[in-house]
Write a protein that holds these residues in place. Structure first.
Motif, PDB file in Angstrom:
ATOM      1  N   ARG A 127      52.020  32.226  94.571  1.00 17.08           N
ATOM      2  CA  ARG A 127      52.819  32.973  95.715  1.00 17.08           C
ATOM      3  C   ARG A 127      54.057  33.043  95.005  1.00 17.08           C
ATOM      4  N   TRP A 128      54.882  32.467  94.740  1.00 12.61           N
ATOM      5  CA  TRP A 128      56.174  32.242  94.116  1.00 12.61           C
ATOM      6  C   TRP A 128      56.106  33.351  92.945  1.00 12.61           C
ATOM      7  N   LEU A 129      55.285  33.420  91.999  1.00 11.62           N
ATOM      8  CA  LEU A 129      55.297  34.278  90.955  1.00 11.62           C
ATOM      9  C   LEU A 129      55.152  35.448  91.159  1.00 11.62           C
ATOM     10  N   MET A 130      54.261  35.867  92.092  1.00 14.05           N
ATOM     11  CA  MET A 130      53.886  37.231  92.639  1.00 14.05           C
ATOM     12  C   MET A 130      54.743  37.924  93.586  1.00 14.05           C
ATOM     13  N   GLN A 131      55.688  37.018  94.099  1.00 15.13           N
ATOM     14  CA  GLN A 131      56.735  37.790  95.125  1.00 15.13           C
ATOM     15  C   GLN A 131      57.276  38.863  94.652  1.00 15.13           C
ATOM     16  N   ALA A 132      57.449  39.923  95.412  1.00 12.48           N
ATOM     17  CA  ALA A 132      58.060  41.284  95.162  1.00 12.48           C
ATOM     18  C   ALA A 132      59.287  41.257  95.933  1.00 12.48           C
ATOM     19  N   ASN A 133      60.327  41.840  95.602  1.00 14.06           N
ATOM     20  CA  ASN A 133      61.540  42.154  96.246  1.00 14.06           C
ATOM     21  C   ASN A 133      61.388  43.314  97.255  1.00 14.06           C
ATOM     22  N   LYS A 134      62.546  43.673  97.745  1.00 15.98           N
ATOM     23  CA  LYS A 134      62.599  44.908  98.808  1.00 15.98           C
ATOM     24  C   LYS A 134      62.198  46.040  98.129  1.00 15.98           C
ATOM     25  N   VAL A 139      58.444  39.862  89.176  1.00 19.88           N
ATOM     26  CA  VAL A 139      59.225  39.375  87.792  1.00 19.88           C
ATOM     27  C   VAL A 139      58.570  39.889  86.688  1.00 19.88           C
ATOM     28  N   LEU A 140      57.225  40.497  86.718  1.00 17.93           N
ATOM     29  CA  LEU A 140      56.774  41.183  85.571  1.00 17.93           C
ATOM     30  C   LEU A 140      57.611  42.349  85.568  1.00 17.93           C
ATOM     31  N   HIS A 141      57.768  43.182  86.582  1.00 16.44           N
ATOM     32  CA  HIS A 141      58.678  44.367  86.500  1.00 16.44           C
ATOM     33  C   HIS A 141      60.217  44.262  85.870  1.00 16.44           C
ATOM     34  N   MET A 142      60.590  42.841  86.501  1.00 19.87           N
ATOM     35  CA  MET A 142      61.957  42.657  85.972  1.00 19.87           C
ATOM     36  C   MET A 142      62.029  42.378  84.561  1.00 19.87           C
ATOM     37  N   CYS A 143      61.118  41.730  83.997  1.00 22.83           N
ATOM     38  CA  CYS A 143      60.966  41.300  82.625  1.00 22.83           C
ATOM     39  C   CYS A 143      60.936  42.733  81.809  1.00 22.83           C
ATOM     40  N   ALA A 144      60.043  43.742  82.229  1.00 24.35           N
ATOM     41  CA  ALA A 144      59.921  44.944  81.567  1.00 24.35           C
ATOM     42  C   ALA A 144      61.233  45.831  81.632  1.00 24.35           C
ATOM     43  N   VAL A 145      61.718  45.758  82.614  1.00 22.43           N
ATOM     44  CA  VAL A 145      62.921  46.459  82.723  1.00 22.43           C
ATOM     45  C   VAL A 145      64.145  45.900  81.794  1.00 22.43           C
TER      46      VAL A 145
END
Length: 217
Positions: A127-134, A139-145
């Motif tokens: 659940r923690w790893l998958m959590q999306a922000n607003k 976290v994968l998006h954040m890594c990619a960006v």
């Protein structure tokens, strides 16, 4: 209580505006003088609904301070409190993982922090790893960006497989943000890392059904 509110706000200000050495000295000073209330102080949340760990991840960008603070907290929080503390999100649903991926350099701290949390989060890791922000970004998006090397994204996606079931893995990879962009959109913007993009595609193909892969592409 007023005293706890003041002490909590000082801790947050240190995490945001001072260096890591100052933050840790203030934390240690508080432990000597507020020993019985240290757990409450560490878990104190500001109006942004975040404990001190969240601004520490965002503003103490060298990584060492974040890990030192987490190790320090083990002495003062129960396992249940640690789980809640580590996974705390702010009012915009940003977790420490989001800020690690965005602000903590080369991705090493992101992995170290996630591995540190395993002891306390157990079955909540997925659940923690998958959590999306607003903004719908996990976290994968954040890594990619934000991560300079695409290898950080690939390695963290592989790490996630340790905790996510197949359907959860697919959801994680397919997540779209409020701009309707998935991880692949952000990866494809990178210049000069075509081989890493192919490597990521190959990895994802092993975890997505053909129809999911078609939707993703």
């Amino acid at each position: 209580r007023k005293q706890m509110k003041t002490a909590g706000e000082i801790l947050h200000y240190c995490a945001r505006y001072d260096d890591g050495e100052t933050l840790m000295k203030v934390v240690e000073y508080a432990a000597k003088n507020l020993s019985e209330e240290m757990a409450e102080l560490l878990m104190y949340k500001t109006d942004q609904k975040s404990n001190v760990l969240v601004p520490c991840a965002k503003y103490q960008t060298e990584g060492e301070t974040l890990m030192n603070l987490a190790e320090f907290a083990k002495k003062h929080l129960s396992k249940e409190q640690m789980a809640k503390w580590l996974s705390q999100a702010n009012q915009y649903d940003w977790t420490v993982l989001h800020y690690c991926a965005q602000d903590q350099g080369d991705g090493e701290t992101l992995r170290k922090f996630a591995e540190f949390a395993e002891e306390f989060l157990y079955e909540d890791m997925a659940r923690w790893l998958m959590q999306a922000n607003k903004y719908g970004m996990n976290v994968l998006h954040m890594c990619a960006v934000n991560q300079k090397e695409m290898g950080t994204l690939i390695n963290f996606a592989k790490y996630g497989k340790l905790f996510l079931k197949r359907k959860e893995m697919a959801t994680w990879l397919l997540q779209v943000d409020t701009h309707n962009a998935n991880v692949l959109h952000y990866c494809s913007r990178r210049q000069g890392e075509g081989q890493k993009l192919i490597e990521f595609l190959d990895y994802c193909e092993d975890h997505l059904l053909p129809e999911e892969m078609a939707k993703w592409l």
